[in-house]
Design a protein around this motif. Structure first.
Motif, PDB file in Angstrom:
ATOM      1  N   LEU A 164      38.186 -10.910 -41.544  1.00 16.46           N
ATOM      2  CA  LEU A 164      39.464 -11.150 -41.191  1.00 16.46           C
ATOM      3  C   LEU A 164      39.018 -10.953 -39.337  1.00 16.46           C
ATOM      4  O   LEU A 164      39.843 -10.979 -38.789  1.00 16.46           O
ATOM      5  N   ASP A 165      37.980 -12.226 -39.030  1.00  9.30           N
ATOM      6  CA  ASP A 165      37.398 -12.375 -38.254  1.00  9.30           C
ATOM      7  C   ASP A 165      37.970 -11.531 -37.003  1.00  9.30           C
ATOM      8  O   ASP A 165      38.141 -11.867 -35.497  1.00  9.30           O
ATOM      9  N   LEU A 166      37.328 -10.028 -36.688  1.00  9.24           N
ATOM     10  CA  LEU A 166      37.624  -9.314 -35.726  1.00  9.24           C
ATOM     11  C   LEU A 166      36.325  -9.406 -35.200  1.00  9.24           C
ATOM     12  O   LEU A 166      35.105  -9.576 -34.965  1.00  9.24           O
ATOM     13  N   ASP A 167      37.039 -10.125 -34.151  1.00  9.85           N
ATOM     14  CA  ASP A 167      35.989 -10.138 -32.180  1.00  9.85           C
ATOM     15  C   ASP A 167      35.239  -9.110 -32.003  1.00  9.85           C
ATOM     16  O   ASP A 167      36.201  -8.525 -31.016  1.00  9.85           O
ATOM     17  N   VAL A 168      34.288  -9.007 -31.971  1.00 10.96           N
ATOM     18  CA  VAL A 168      33.669  -7.756 -31.475  1.00 10.96           C
ATOM     19  C   VAL A 168      31.994  -8.402 -30.523  1.00 10.96           C
ATOM     20  O   VAL A 168      31.417  -9.145 -30.553  1.00 10.96           O
ATOM     21  N   THR A 169      32.339  -7.392 -29.567  1.00  9.12           N
ATOM     22  CA  THR A 169      31.154  -7.802 -28.631  1.00  9.12           C
ATOM     23  C   THR A 169      30.289  -7.287 -28.945  1.00  9.12           C
ATOM     24  O   THR A 169      28.555  -8.220 -28.699  1.00  9.12           O
ATOM     25  N   GLY A 170      29.706  -6.156 -29.408  1.00 10.68           N
ATOM     26  CA  GLY A 170      28.348  -5.498 -29.469  1.00 10.68           C
ATOM     27  C   GLY A 170      28.179  -5.530 -31.248  1.00 10.68           C
ATOM     28  O   GLY A 170      28.877  -7.142 -31.684  1.00 10.68           O
ATOM     29  N   SER A 171      27.433  -4.598 -31.673  1.00 14.16           N
ATOM     30  CA  SER A 171      27.139  -5.048 -33.031  1.00 14.16           C
ATOM     31  C   SER A 171      27.582  -4.165 -33.920  1.00 14.16           C
ATOM     32  O   SER A 171      28.240  -3.501 -33.838  1.00 14.16           O
ATOM     33  N   PRO A 172      27.596  -5.220 -35.201  1.00 15.46           N
ATOM     34  CA  PRO A 172      28.617  -4.913 -36.166  1.00 15.46           C
ATOM     35  C   PRO A 172      27.840  -3.106 -36.648  1.00 15.46           C
ATOM     36  O   PRO A 172      28.872  -2.844 -37.325  1.00 15.46           O
ATOM     37  N   TRP A 173      27.195  -3.546 -36.529  1.00 16.22           N
ATOM     38  CA  TRP A 173      25.768  -1.898 -36.732  1.00 16.22           C
ATOM     39  C   TRP A 173      27.049  -1.285 -36.535  1.00 16.22           C
ATOM     40  O   TRP A 173      26.780   0.200 -36.714  1.00 16.22           O
ATOM     41  N   LEU A 174      27.006  -0.914 -35.181  1.00 11.90           N
ATOM     42  CA  LEU A 174      27.725  -0.048 -34.151  1.00 11.90           C
ATOM     43  C   LEU A 174      28.655   0.583 -34.817  1.00 11.90           C
ATOM     44  O   LEU A 174      29.038   1.973 -34.617  1.00 11.90           O
ATOM     45  N   LEU A 175      29.870  -0.802 -35.025  1.00 14.55           N
ATOM     46  CA  LEU A 175      30.954  -0.244 -35.234  1.00 14.55           C
ATOM     47  C   LEU A 175      31.273   0.758 -36.558  1.00 14.55           C
ATOM     48  O   LEU A 175      31.801   1.291 -36.559  1.00 14.55           O
ATOM     49  N   LEU A 176      29.284   0.460 -37.797  1.00 15.14           N
ATOM     50  CA  LEU A 176      29.488   0.902 -38.801  1.00 15.14           C
ATOM     51  C   LEU A 176      29.264   2.083 -38.664  1.00 15.14           C
ATOM     52  O   LEU A 176      30.060   3.181 -39.705  1.00 15.14           O
ATOM     53  N   ILE A 177      28.631   2.323 -37.677  1.00 14.11           N
ATOM     54  CA  ILE A 177      28.418   3.736 -37.323  1.00 14.11           C
ATOM     55  C   ILE A 177      29.571   5.066 -37.000  1.00 14.11           C
ATOM     56  O   ILE A 177      29.744   6.017 -37.410  1.00 14.11           O
ATOM     57  N   VAL A 178      30.733   4.697 -35.597  1.00 19.12           N
ATOM     58  CA  VAL A 178      31.820   4.941 -35.716  1.00 19.12           C
ATOM     59  C   VAL A 178      32.382   4.870 -36.693  1.00 19.12           C
ATOM     60  O   VAL A 178      33.096   6.479 -37.006  1.00 19.12           O
ATOM     61  N   ALA A 179      32.338   3.952 -37.266  1.00 15.95           N
ATOM     62  CA  ALA A 179      33.685   4.141 -38.554  1.00 15.95           C
ATOM     63  C   ALA A 179      32.773   5.862 -39.594  1.00 15.95           C
ATOM     64  O   ALA A 179      33.254   6.174 -39.773  1.00 15.95           O
ATOM     65  N   LEU A 180      31.371   4.993 -40.130  1.00 17.90           N
ATOM     66  CA  LEU A 180      31.328   6.579 -40.976  1.00 17.90           C
ATOM     67  C   LEU A 180      31.021   7.824 -40.232  1.00 17.90           C
ATOM     68  O   LEU A 180      32.130   8.218 -40.790  1.00 17.90           O
ATOM     69  N   LEU A 181      30.861   7.945 -38.683  1.00 15.08           N
ATOM     70  CA  LEU A 181      31.155   9.166 -37.784  1.00 15.08           C
ATOM     71  C   LEU A 181      32.509  10.104 -37.950  1.00 15.08           C
ATOM     72  O   LEU A 181      33.005  11.093 -38.067  1.00 15.08           O
ATOM     73  N   ASP A 182      33.657   8.899 -38.489  1.00 12.05           N
ATOM     74  CA  ASP A 182      35.233   9.689 -38.035  1.00 12.05           C
ATOM     75  C   ASP A 182      35.406   9.707 -39.788  1.00 12.05           C
ATOM     76  O   ASP A 182      35.977  10.155 -39.958  1.00 12.05           O
ATOM     77  N   ALA A 183      34.506   9.315 -40.679  1.00  6.55           N
ATOM     78  CA  ALA A 183      35.035   9.898 -42.136  1.00  6.55           C
ATOM     79  C   ALA A 183      34.127  10.481 -42.583  1.00  6.55           C
ATOM     80  O   ALA A 183      35.262  11.700 -43.215  1.00  6.55           O
ATOM     81  N   LEU A 184      33.223  11.066 -41.470  1.00  4.26           N
ATOM     82  CA  LEU A 184      32.981  12.432 -42.001  1.00  4.26           C
ATOM     83  C   LEU A 184      33.984  13.495 -41.240  1.00  4.26           C
ATOM     84  O   LEU A 184      33.801  14.372 -41.551  1.00  4.26           O
ATOM     85  N   LEU A 185      33.566  13.060 -39.584  1.00  2.00           N
ATOM     86  CA  LEU A 185      35.024  13.731 -39.451  1.00  2.00           C
ATOM     87  C   LEU A 185      36.410  14.245 -40.208  1.00  2.00           C
ATOM     88  O   LEU A 185      36.890  15.565 -40.287  1.00  2.00           O
ATOM     89  N   GLY A 186      36.528  13.251 -40.926  1.00  5.94           N
ATOM     90  CA  GLY A 186      37.519  13.560 -41.589  1.00  5.94           C
ATOM     91  C   GLY A 186      36.956  14.532 -43.071  1.00  5.94           C
ATOM     92  O   GLY A 186      38.731  15.494 -43.224  1.00  5.94           O
ATOM     93  N   THR A 187      36.570  14.302 -43.559  1.00  9.44           N
ATOM     94  CA  THR A 187      35.921  15.183 -45.136  1.00  9.44           C
ATOM     95  C   THR A 187      35.879  16.881 -44.083  1.00  9.44           C
ATOM     96  O   THR A 187      36.173  17.668 -44.475  1.00  9.44           O
ATOM     97  N   ALA A 188      35.630  17.153 -42.893  1.00  7.07           N
ATOM     98  CA  ALA A 188      34.857  17.787 -41.948  1.00  7.07           C
ATOM     99  C   ALA A 188      36.530  18.980 -41.848  1.00  7.07           C
ATOM    100  O   ALA A 188      36.895  19.781 -42.678  1.00  7.07           O
ATOM    101  N   LEU A 189      37.344  18.207 -41.657  1.00  4.86           N
ATOM    102  CA  LEU A 189      38.680  18.525 -40.872  1.00  4.86           C
ATOM    103  C   LEU A 189      39.793  18.751 -42.596  1.00  4.86           C
ATOM    104  O   LEU A 189      40.367  20.187 -42.695  1.00  4.86           O
TER     105      LEU A 189
END
Length: 287
Positions: A164-189
């Motif tokens: 989808l050509d999301l334009d990010v300046t930083g590393s996509p791996w950092l996006l993955l880390i935040v997305a994973l932590l958010d998913a784990l937070l949703g699981t905990a909630l």
């Protein structure tokens, strides 16, 4: 004339040793308290992984739940991209934030309903009658859904960045880390609120109370400093605010910043705290 001792007195004297119920000053073995089984430790690797494997097997027999967990965030991102097809900059500005929000919402819904279903069906009661601690149960559920969260976050991040050509300046791996932590937070909630619901309908009702306020105050629609001071103060204690901030840091900076580290630490800490509260409030069954 001799008198016969009172019958009640004789009875008391005869039964006195039985009431004392001792032998040489020690309690009799037959009447001593029966030894109780040792309580399970707070966490055990074998019990936790066994619980996680059981949950994954059950989810494997429910393809609709698997589809909801893994595909819905990708579908939502795909729709969002082409909603703003005439103005890709809008997708670039909010796509990263929603990449973290969508997994949180889906994991919250599925986890809360799945856990409640286990309790209402009596499965939790049977499991907790075994040498299985609440900590093992919560950690096992978190491990099982966390495994699915890794797949979900990886697919959503790959779709957003490379298709989808999301334009990010930083590393996509950092996006993955935040997305994973958010998913784990949703699981905990989801695990936490399931303890306070008595039906699947009530579990869904917790979404407006738990998710929607965070969605409005996380800075997705307007920068948090521009909000009313009271709302800004509330947003400063909501974990979703730091999830969005972390995504924005990756969107704007090439390297990992101190703010990014602070944001992901807060999200991870909130997830761990909520999991601990979930273990403390877990009930065997719904009354």
């Amino acid at each position: 004339m001799t008198t016969t001792p009172n019958a009640d007195t004789r009875t008391k004297k005869q039964t006195k040793p039985e009431q004392k119920n001792t032998k040489n000053g020690q309690p009799r073995t037959s009447d001593a308290a029966a030894p109780t089984a040792p309580r399970p430790r707070a966490l055990s690797y074998s019990r936790t992984t066994a619980t996680a494997a059981r949950v994954l097997r059950q989810l494997g027999h429910d393809p609709r739940t698997i589809a909801l967990l893994i595909l819905i965030p990708c579908v939502m991102l795909f729709l969002l991209r082409y909603v703003f097809d005439g103005n890709p900059r809008v997708f670039d500005s909010i796509g990263a934030s929603l990449l973290g929000i969508f997994p949180l919402i889906t994991m919250f819904l599925v986890t809360s309903i799945a856990t409640l279903r286990e309790r209402t069906s009596g499965t939790l009661e049977r499991l907790l009658s075994m040498p299985l601690g609440k900590g093992d149960l919560i950690a096992g559920y978190a491990l099982a859904f966390g495994t699915l969260a890794i797949i979900q976050s990886a697919l959503a991040t790959g779709l957003a960045v490379w298709f989808l050509d999301l334009d990010v300046t930083g590393s996509p791996w950092l996006l993955l880390i935040v997305a994973l932590l958010d998913a784990l937070l949703g699981t905990a909630l989801g695990l936490f609120v399931s303890a306070f619901a008595s039906s699947e309908y009530q579990a869904v009702q917790f979404m407006p109370a738990v998710i929607f306020p965070q969605l409005l105050l996380c800075g997705l629609f307007t920068p948090r400093p521009e909000m009313h001071p009271a709302l800004e103060a509330i947003s400063n204690v909501l974990p979703m605010s730091y999830a969005v901030d972390g995504m924005n840091e990756v969107l704007l900076h090439t390297d990992m910043t101190a703010t990014f580290v602070r944001d992901i630490t807060i999200v991870a800490g909130c997830a761990l705290l909520v999991l601990t509260l979930g273990a403390a409030t877990l009930r065997r069954r719904t009354t």
